[in-house]
Design an enzyme around this catalytic site. Structure first.
Site, PDB file in Angstrom:
ATOM      1  N   SER A 135       0.839  -1.196   0.000  1.00  0.00           N
ATOM      2  CA  SER A 135       0.000   0.000   0.000  1.00  0.00           C
ATOM      3  C   SER A 135       0.872   1.243   0.000  1.00  0.00           C
ATOM      4  O   SER A 135       2.022   1.217   0.475  1.00  0.00           O
ATOM      5  CB  SER A 135      -0.894   0.026   1.243  1.00  0.00           C
ATOM      6  OG  SER A 135      -1.616   1.238   1.338  1.00  0.00           O
ATOM      7  N   TYR A 147      -2.786   0.210  10.750  1.00  0.00           N
ATOM      8  CA  TYR A 147      -2.910  -0.363   9.400  1.00  0.00           C
ATOM      9  C   TYR A 147      -1.661  -0.031   8.583  1.00  0.00           C
ATOM     10  O   TYR A 147      -1.067  -0.904   7.939  1.00  0.00           O
ATOM     11  CB  TYR A 147      -4.152   0.184   8.703  1.00  0.00           C
ATOM     12  CG  TYR A 147      -4.216  -0.176   7.236  1.00  0.00           C
ATOM     13  CD1 TYR A 147      -4.647  -1.437   6.832  1.00  0.00           C
ATOM     14  CD2 TYR A 147      -3.824   0.732   6.248  1.00  0.00           C
ATOM     15  CE1 TYR A 147      -4.676  -1.783   5.489  1.00  0.00           C
ATOM     16  CE2 TYR A 147      -3.857   0.398   4.912  1.00  0.00           C
ATOM     17  CZ  TYR A 147      -4.283  -0.864   4.532  1.00  0.00           C
ATOM     18  OH  TYR A 147      -4.311  -1.194   3.203  1.00  0.00           O
TER      19      TYR A 147
END
Length: 223
Positions: A135, A147
């Protein structure tokens, strides 16, 4: 014999789009996710090239069994795409929910490690590829985001695994997207990256010649 790709998180979004793109490119696809109905519908759409294997990828024994089913059904394994992941409602630390962190760490990190551990003996035989969904959040520091921290782990792990796999001419690629229009978000993001964009990047990495390993593909929305 067609090559075989195992995909985790295959029932929707990036995973499902990648299954379609890989099947179109001539790959067999093993579809792993917890949503049995969605997997079966996707497998029916793709026909004989697809195998639906309902599986909780955080369950190591279940994942090992799913890999064995894939190899038995298709005769081998040429690539794995560790794509399953999740976020949490509150991304911060002080007000975050440690129970949610536990689930997220197990899916975003441990399930990737389990997938690599289970598939690498088969990928070694085929000099295959391991691809993992990273990501933009794994390249930037984001205020208090657990996250993001899990994706930083993934980016570091992918580089280390690429060096390990290089010893036997295998390849590891981390796919690093910015915002993607998937069910990950409560509201649609039609102007952001689309699952097909990520699927095309995965197929591009898979189709590289033996002399080339694309270590990372970083994609950002053009809006």
């Amino acid at each position: 014999m067609n090559r075989t790709l195992l995909i985790t998180g295959a029932s929707t979004g990036i995973g499902a789009a990648t299954a379609r793109a890989a099947a179109k490119a001539g790959w067999n696809v093993a579809l792993l996710a917890r949503s049995e109905d969605k997997l079966q519908n996707l497998a029916q759409e793709l026909g004989e090239a697809a195998l639906a294997v309902p599986c909780d990828v955080t369950d190591r024994a279940a994942l090992n069994d799913a890999v064995s089913q894939t190899v038995d059904h298709f005769g081998g394994l040429d690539a794995a795409f560790a794509n399953a992941g999740m976020g949490v409602a509150d991304p911060g630390v002080e007000k975050g929910d440690p129970a949610q962190w536990h689930d997220m760490v197990h899916l975003n990190i441990m399930a990737v490690l389990y997938t690599a551990h289970a598939t690498l003996p088969h990928l070694r035989k085929t000099k295959g590829s391991f691809i993992v969904t990273g990501s933009k959040a794994g390249r930037d520091h984001m205020k208090g985001s657990i996250y993001s921290a899990t994706k930083w782990f993934i980016h570091g792990f992918a580089g280390n695994l690429a060096e390990e796999m290089r010893e036997w001419n295998g390849r590891c690629t981390v796919i690093s997207p910015g915002m993607v229009d998937t069910p990950f978000f409560d509201e649609g993001k039609p102007t952001k990256l689309q699952p097909q964009d990520i699927a095309d990047a995965v197929v591009f990495a898979l189709e590289q010649p033996d002399t080339s390993c694309v270590r990372e593909i970083h994609l950002m929305p053009n809006d």
